[in-house]
Design a protein around this motif. Structure first.
Motif, mmCIF file in Angstrom:
data_model
loop_
_atom_site.group_PDB
_atom_site.id
_atom_site.type_symbol
_atom_site.label_atom_id
_atom_site.label_comp_id
_atom_site.label_asym_id
_atom_site.label_seq_id
_atom_site.Cartn_x
_atom_site.Cartn_y
_atom_site.Cartn_z
ATOM 1 N N GLU A 174 -7.246 4.288 4.802
ATOM 2 C CA GLU A 174 -6.098 3.436 4.497
ATOM 3 C C GLU A 174 -4.810 4.152 4.846
ATOM 4 O OE1 GLU A 174 -5.330 2.958 0.096
ATOM 5 O OE2 GLU A 174 -7.320 3.856 0.010
ATOM 6 N N CYS B 211 -5.688 -1.158 5.739
ATOM 7 C CA CYS B 211 -6.982 -0.524 5.495
ATOM 8 C C CYS B 211 -7.862 -0.719 6.713
ATOM 9 C CB CYS B 211 -7.655 -1.150 4.276
ATOM 10 S SG CYS B 211 -6.669 -1.109 2.777
ATOM 11 N N ARG C 227 -4.579 -4.762 2.624
ATOM 12 C CA ARG C 227 -5.067 -4.498 1.264
ATOM 13 C C ARG C 227 -5.214 -5.777 0.434
ATOM 14 N NH1 ARG C 227 -5.517 -0.339 -1.661
ATOM 15 N NH2 ARG C 227 -4.335 1.072 -0.362
#
Length: 110
Positions: free
Chosen positions: A45, A50, A91
């Motif tokens: 990440e 990510c 995310r």
């Protein structure tokens, strides 16, 4: 349902029985994304971005005990994985992550 943690404390140090708890801090994760996508790979990440490297889309779980069985017991006989390379996502699209047993998945994620 999760396993009960089996541990013993000796001289103030807690020792946990192998296999009595879920894997922690695994670099290999199963990620459940929005719209029902299930992906496994090596997690990284950068801020809100990510990625899973050496990733596979989990097309068919092939389990009798749900998705957690893949994380804890590795690929099953009826599991179908589709190679995806690097999968990138924000995310906020993550519904949940499961830490996978690295020893069971290292050879699968090539």
């Amino acid at each position: 349902m999760s396993k009960a943690k089996q541990s013993i404390t000796v001289d103030g140090v807690e020792y946990v029985a192998k296999g009595s708890q879920e894997p922690t801090n695994s670099n290999i994760k199963i990620v459940i994304l929005q719209r029902g996508w299930n992906v496994i790979g090596r997690w990284s990440e950068d801020g809100d971005n990510c990625a899973l490297d050496n990733a596979y889309i989990i097309r068919r779980w092939g389990t009798t005990e749900g998705l957690g069985q893949l994380a804890l017991k590795g690929k099953q006989e009826d599991t179908v994985l589709d190679k995806a390379g690097r999968v990138e996502f924000h995310r906020l699209t993550v519904v949940a992550t499961l830490n996978a047993e690295e020893d069971l998945w290292n050879n699968e994620l090539v």
